[in-house]
Design a protein around this motif. Structure first.
Motif, PDB file in Angstrom:
ATOM      1  N   LEU A   1      -6.038   6.855  -3.385  1.00 41.59           N
ATOM      2  CA  LEU A   1      -5.882   7.875  -2.342  1.00 41.59           C
ATOM      3  C   LEU A   1      -4.957   8.974  -2.846  1.00 41.59           C
ATOM      4  N   ASP A   2      -5.562  10.111  -3.090  1.00 44.91           N
ATOM      5  CA  ASP A   2      -4.817  11.249  -3.647  1.00 44.91           C
ATOM      6  C   ASP A   2      -4.631  12.272  -2.522  1.00 44.91           C
ATOM      7  N   LEU A   3      -3.522  12.177  -1.851  1.00 48.10           N
ATOM      8  CA  LEU A   3      -3.323  13.021  -0.662  1.00 48.10           C
ATOM      9  C   LEU A   3      -3.267  14.519  -0.974  1.00 48.10           C
TER      10      LEU A   3
ATOM     11  N   VAL B   1       0.841  -1.203   0.000  1.00 48.89           N
ATOM     12  CA  VAL B   1       0.000   0.000   0.000  1.00 48.89           C
ATOM     13  C   VAL B   1       0.874   1.250   0.000  1.00 48.89           C
ATOM     14  N   ASN B   2       2.064   1.119   0.548  1.00 48.33           N
ATOM     15  CA  ASN B   2       2.965   2.263   0.527  1.00 48.33           C
ATOM     16  C   ASN B   2       3.376   2.603  -0.910  1.00 48.33           C
ATOM     17  N   LEU B   3       3.660   1.553  -1.676  1.00 55.33           N
ATOM     18  CA  LEU B   3       4.023   1.797  -3.076  1.00 55.33           C
ATOM     19  C   LEU B   3       2.850   2.407  -3.834  1.00 55.33           C
ATOM     20  N   GLN B   4       1.691   1.895  -3.540  1.00 55.45           N
ATOM     21  CA  GLN B   4       0.470   2.396  -4.178  1.00 55.45           C
ATOM     22  C   GLN B   4       0.295   3.893  -3.844  1.00 55.45           C
ATOM     23  N   LEU B   5       0.518   4.200  -2.592  1.00 61.93           N
ATOM     24  CA  LEU B   5       0.384   5.589  -2.122  1.00 61.93           C
ATOM     25  C   LEU B   5       1.436   6.466  -2.777  1.00 61.93           C
ATOM     26  N   PHE B   6       2.659   5.894  -2.869  1.00 60.00           N
ATOM     27  CA  PHE B   6       3.770   6.677  -3.401  1.00 60.00           C
ATOM     28  C   PHE B   6       3.538   7.015  -4.870  1.00 60.00           C
ATOM     29  N   LEU B   7       2.977   6.052  -5.609  1.00 54.82           N
ATOM     30  CA  LEU B   7       2.716   6.258  -7.030  1.00 54.82           C
ATOM     31  C   LEU B   7       1.840   7.489  -7.233  1.00 54.82           C
ATOM     32  N   LYS B   8       0.830   7.572  -6.407  1.00 51.80           N
ATOM     33  CA  LYS B   8      -0.149   8.660  -6.540  1.00 51.80           C
ATOM     34  C   LYS B   8       0.383   9.992  -6.012  1.00 51.80           C
TER      35      LYS B   8
ATOM     36  N   PRO C   1       5.382  -1.380  -9.195  1.00 46.16           N
ATOM     37  CA  PRO C   1       4.799  -0.672 -10.359  1.00 46.16           C
ATOM     38  C   PRO C   1       5.902  -0.141 -11.265  1.00 46.16           C
ATOM     39  N   PRO C   2       5.581   0.082 -12.537  1.00 48.55           N
ATOM     40  CA  PRO C   2       6.584   0.595 -13.494  1.00 48.55           C
ATOM     41  C   PRO C   2       7.210   1.879 -12.974  1.00 48.55           C
ATOM     42  N   GLY C   3       8.501   1.959 -13.132  1.00 50.84           N
ATOM     43  CA  GLY C   3       9.206   3.150 -12.678  1.00 50.84           C
ATOM     44  C   GLY C   3       9.789   2.993 -11.297  1.00 50.84           C
ATOM     45  N   LEU C   4       9.226   2.067 -10.515  1.00 53.46           N
ATOM     46  CA  LEU C   4       9.715   1.897  -9.153  1.00 53.46           C
ATOM     47  C   LEU C   4      10.421   0.553  -8.964  1.00 53.46           C
ATOM     48  N   GLU C   5      10.751  -0.106 -10.127  1.00 51.14           N
ATOM     49  CA  GLU C   5      11.360  -1.449 -10.045  1.00 51.14           C
ATOM     50  C   GLU C   5      12.628  -1.431  -9.208  1.00 51.14           C
ATOM     51  N   LYS C   6      13.387  -0.350  -9.306  1.00 51.87           N
ATOM     52  CA  LYS C   6      14.686  -0.322  -8.653  1.00 51.87           C
ATOM     53  C   LYS C   6      14.638   0.303  -7.265  1.00 51.87           C
ATOM     54  N   SER C   7      13.433   0.684  -6.831  1.00 48.65           N
ATOM     55  CA  SER C   7      13.351   1.379  -5.553  1.00 48.65           C
ATOM     56  C   SER C   7      13.733   0.450  -4.414  1.00 48.65           C
TER      57      SER C   7
ATOM     58  N   ALA D   1       3.789  10.944  -5.288  1.00 49.85           N
ATOM     59  CA  ALA D   1       5.250  10.881  -5.253  1.00 49.85           C
ATOM     60  C   ALA D   1       5.887  12.105  -4.602  1.00 49.85           C
ATOM     61  N   SER D   2       5.346  13.292  -4.922  1.00 51.83           N
ATOM     62  CA  SER D   2       6.010  14.494  -4.448  1.00 51.83           C
ATOM     63  C   SER D   2       5.616  14.811  -3.011  1.00 51.83           C
ATOM     64  N   ASN D   3       4.618  14.102  -2.527  1.00 51.41           N
ATOM     65  CA  ASN D   3       3.989  14.510  -1.284  1.00 51.41           C
ATOM     66  C   ASN D   3       4.260  13.573  -0.116  1.00 51.41           C
ATOM     67  N   ILE D   4       4.677  12.371  -0.424  1.00 50.39           N
ATOM     68  CA  ILE D   4       4.742  11.362   0.633  1.00 50.39           C
ATOM     69  C   ILE D   4       5.923  11.644   1.571  1.00 50.39           C
ATOM     70  N   THR D   5       5.695  11.383   2.825  1.00 48.12           N
ATOM     71  CA  THR D   5       6.765  11.559   3.800  1.00 48.12           C
ATOM     72  C   THR D   5       7.260  10.180   4.232  1.00 48.12           C
ATOM     73  N   ARG D   6       8.462  10.169   4.725  1.00 46.04           N
ATOM     74  CA  ARG D   6       8.990   8.906   5.254  1.00 46.04           C
ATOM     75  C   ARG D   6       8.248   8.553   6.533  1.00 46.04           C
TER      76      ARG D   6
END
Ligand code: GDP
Ligand code: MG
Length: 751
Positions: A320-322, A178-185, A229-235, A187-192
């Motif tokens: 979820l679009d924060l 769910v964190n990856l899902q959240l991050f996808l949506k 998800p695509p783009g985050l394979e190497k995360s 990206a610029s907003n998520i906090t650690r």
């Protein structure tokens, strides 16, 4: 720390749950129940706990883990909360949904004092069953916790460590997903977030560092196994999470040790900063764990609305679009805050608005004292309160709402300001007019030599100064609407218009004075000229051609005309001089002079008529006659003797006096033989003459075309009938004098 809040926010906030009481919150607040409904009383709870006003000064911590692993027990020990705990006998799941409580232990003092306003979320655990329903809630609650919490406590038995297939690992997989899902949506907003592993029932045989290694390996394996998800394979997992590990002894077997270590663990819930030299893991056993970078930056007063919005999105399986949630929150809260800060503003401004409206309705022009200061105070308090409360929210929304509020408020203040300017204008014009009038009156009392122009100028200056002072004390500095240039110009124009009106009045007064002066002058001089009629020998000037010998006083009208024109000319000069001194326009002066001439003619005509009243005239003729008859050429009274040619003298004197009657009957100049050049002298009225100027003017024959009378008629002083009648009466009087003379001659002889 959040500064002491203004009272405006008390008793109301966020529009949520205003009916709950403290009794409802014995175990904290169940923000999401087992039916997945969001609890509308969250706001009331935060209010009751005094957190709603904390701004960013609060922290949110969640706990995860399998069912019945002592999560609620741990939280209760750590934070003094009262979450429901499974009784040792019944062994049923107790925590349903998501509960929240405020840390009750934060007030303990000391260097390692816990942070202010820690909120703890106790999340219903799973027991690893594969039931779809549970999985759904597990995902949703994980997502909710990730979206809101700074620290996620993962509660795990020591004996579960390394059991890669266990329920815990399933849960952690869900969290990462769910964190990856959240991050996808977002990206610029998520906090650690910090994943804080608490290993329970630690026997002590395996050191924590080993357990930690095992757990990290497991976490890496889970991460590697996730389909990204695509783009985050190497995360990497460390891109999103920090990790910390702690082990606690068995609560039941080593209760004292358990409590002691829980107390030590509690001290780590302090605010702190990450050592920049060390990336990723928080692993030192006493290090603070509440780092600024974990904070979700949702102001406390907005949290209930935000949490509800987030949960609704999650529960309806929407992405979820924060950022959107935060923008919506900002809009909602900024609107609410606007309303709240308007309350004390309205308390000050509304009475002024009402006062002004009433005065306008009543036609009063009342000035609100210190309006500018009052408005500036109310405005700056409002804007400062708004900034303090609203600036924590989404910046762009905040800026927009701030501008909206400012526009709204400034619109009202501007109306007040302009109303004030209108009143100042009205008062100023009245005061100005009154002051000039009073000064003129005072000047008149001292004699007519006051300087009207000077009075107007100095009063105008004062009126302008007063207006500007009024404007200055009514405006709010640095607001675009506080410009009063156009009002000032309008005011100046009105002052000029009033000045012009006052000048016209002053012209009228001057005209009246001039006319009065002319009238009295004529009264005197013309009276004297007529009195000269009484002397039979006076004024026997020779005519220009020297042919016909005129009767004595034959140039009476010439002299009167000269007196008249001289007097009026003199008055005209003075009139023009004075009118110019107070800035009358040439046109105004011209009209004034024209009126003065016409009125003067009227005055002369009136005076002549007075003199020509029958009794007066008869007296004058008699005097004239007697002067000739009863006095000799040297002015010595005659003593009649019988030998005197009384009859001859009588006849000559009588005829000579009778010659005066036709002379007096018409205003005629001896030097021209015709009427005086009245029309040319009065002149045609200037083009600027108005009806008002003509109002009190008596028409003049031979000058005014509309008047049926001719110049000849205007110059007729005695009608033919009256002249004949006068001659007859005079003769009778003369006869009487003659008889008397005759008698006295005879009497003188007999004496
Ligand atoms: P939760 O479902 O995770 O919230 O678990 P609870 O806090 O309700 O506790 C479940 C049971 O575990 C209770 O009977 C507690 O007495 C017991 N328990 C609590 N803490 C510990 C612990 O540290 N060790 C052991 N062995 N049992 C505990
Ligand atoms: Mg529990």
């Amino acid at each position: 720390r959040h500064p002491t809040a203004p009272s405006v926010m008390n008793g109301h906030f966020a529009g949520l749950g205003e009916n709950a009481s403290a009794a409802d919150f014995e175990h904290g607040v169940q923000i999401v129940d087992q039916e997945k409904n969001f609890n509308e009383n969250l706001g009331a709870y935060l209010q009751m706990e005094g957190i709603i006003r904390a701004g960013f000064n609060y922290h949110l911590i969640s706990v995860f883990g399998s069912q019945s692993t002592g999560k609620s027990t741990l939280l209760n020990f750590l934070f003094g909360t009262q979450f429901g705990v499974m009784s040792e006998q019944e062994r049923r799941q107790t925590t349903k949904g998501i509960w929240m409580s405020r840390n009750k232990k934060e007030h303990a003092s000391g260097e390692r004092r816990m942070a202010d306003n820690i909120l703890v979320m106790d999340v219903e655990g799973t027991d690893g069953r594969e039931r779809g329903e549970d999985q759904d809630f597990e995902r949703k609650s994980a997502l909710f916790a990730l979206a809101t919490s700074e620290v996620l406590i993962v509660n795990i038995w020591e004996h579960q460590v390394g059991l890669y297939q266990g329920a815990n690992m399933g849960l952690l997989k869900t969290v990462f997903e769910v964190n990856l899902q959240l991050f996808l949506k977002n990206a610029s907003n998520i906090t650690r977030s910090l994943l804080f592993f608490v290993i329970r029932d630690h026997l002590g045989t395996t050191p924590v560092s080993n357990l930690k290694q095992t757990l990290i390996q497991d976490l890496q394996r889970i991460w590697t196994g996730l389909s990204k998800p695509p783009g985050l394979e190497k995360s990497k997992i460390e891109d999103y999470f920090d990790f910390a590990f702690v082990a606690l002894p068995h609560k039941i077997l080593q209760p004292e040790k358990f409590e002691q270590e829980v107390r030590a663990l509690g001290t780590r819930f302090r605010e702190g900063y990450k050592d920049p030299k060390r990336a990723g893991l928080v692993d030192e056993q006493s290090e603070p764990i509440l780092l600024p970078e974990y904070h979700r930056r949702i102001p406390a007063d907005g949290f209930p609305i935000y949490a509800r919005g987030v949960w609704e999105q999650i529960d309806s399986n929407k992405d979820l679009d924060l950022p959107t949630q935060q923008e919506l929150l900002a809009q909602f809260r900024c609107d609410e805050i606007s309303k709240e800060v308007l309350v004390p503003f309205d308390e000050i401004i509304v009475p002024l608005e009402e006062q002004q409206a009433q005065d306008v309705a009543a036609g009063k022009a009342s000035i609100i004292v210190k309006l500018g200061k009052t408005m500036a105070g109310a405005r700056s308090t409002l804007m400062a309160s708004f900034e303090e409360e609203a600036s924590r929210y989404h910046k762009a929304v905040y800026k927009r709402k701030q501008a909206e509020l400012e526009t709204k408020v400034d619109g009202r203040l501007k109306t007040l300001f302009q109303g004030q300017m209108t009143a100042a204008h009205k008062n100023g014009i009245n005061d100005f007019s009154e002051a000039v009038t009073q000064s003129v009156k005072a000047g008149q009392k001292k004699g007519s030599n006051y300087d009207f122009h000077k009075i107007v100028q100095s009063e105008k200056e004062r009126a302008l100064k007063r207006f500007e002072a009024e404007a200055q004390s009514s405006l709010v500095a640095n607001t675009p609407w506080s410009d009063y240039k156009s009002q000032l110009n309008l005011y100046r124009k009105d002052l000029d218009a009033v000045s012009a009106r006052l000048r016209k009045e002053e012209m009228r007064r001057l005209a009246t004075r001039s006319e009065r002066w002319v009238r009295s002058k004529l009264d005197e001089s013309v009276g004297l000229a007529f009195n000269a009629l009484g002397s039979g020998r006076a004024g026997s000037g020779a005519p220009a051609d020297g042919q016909t010998k005129p009767p004595a006083t034959g140039d009476l009208w010439d002299r009167i005309w000269t007196i008249f024109t001289d007097t009026v000319s003199y008055a005209e000069e003075r009139f023009a001089e004075r009118a110019q001194s107070f800035d009358a326009s040439p046109d105004e002066v011209e009209v004034g002079l024209w009126r003065l001439r016409r009125k003067s003619w009227g005055a002369l005509r009136g005076k002549v008529d007075d003199e020509m009243m029958e009794g007066n005239l008869l007296l004058k003729l008699r005097e004239n006659f007697e002067d000739k008859f009863r006095y000799d050429d040297d002015g010595v009274p005659r003593i009649w003797r019988p030998t005197d040619d009384i009859e001859g003298l009588y006849t000559r004197a009588r005829e000579s006096t009778l010659e005066l009657v036709p002379l007096l009957a018409r205003f005629r100049l001896a030097r021209t033989g015709g009427p005086p050049p009245l029309e040319a002298w009065i002149g045609e009225g200037p083009a600027e003459v108005t009806a008002a100027d003509e109002e009190d003017l008596v028409p003049i024959g031979g000058v005014d075309e509309e008047e049926a009378r001719t110049l000849e008629e205007e110059m007729t002083v005695l009608s033919d009938g009256k002249a004949a009648d006068l001659s007859a009466r005079f003769k009778k009087t003369a006869d009487g004098v003659y008889v008397e003379a005759k008698r006295s001659a005879i009497g003188g002889m007999t004496q």
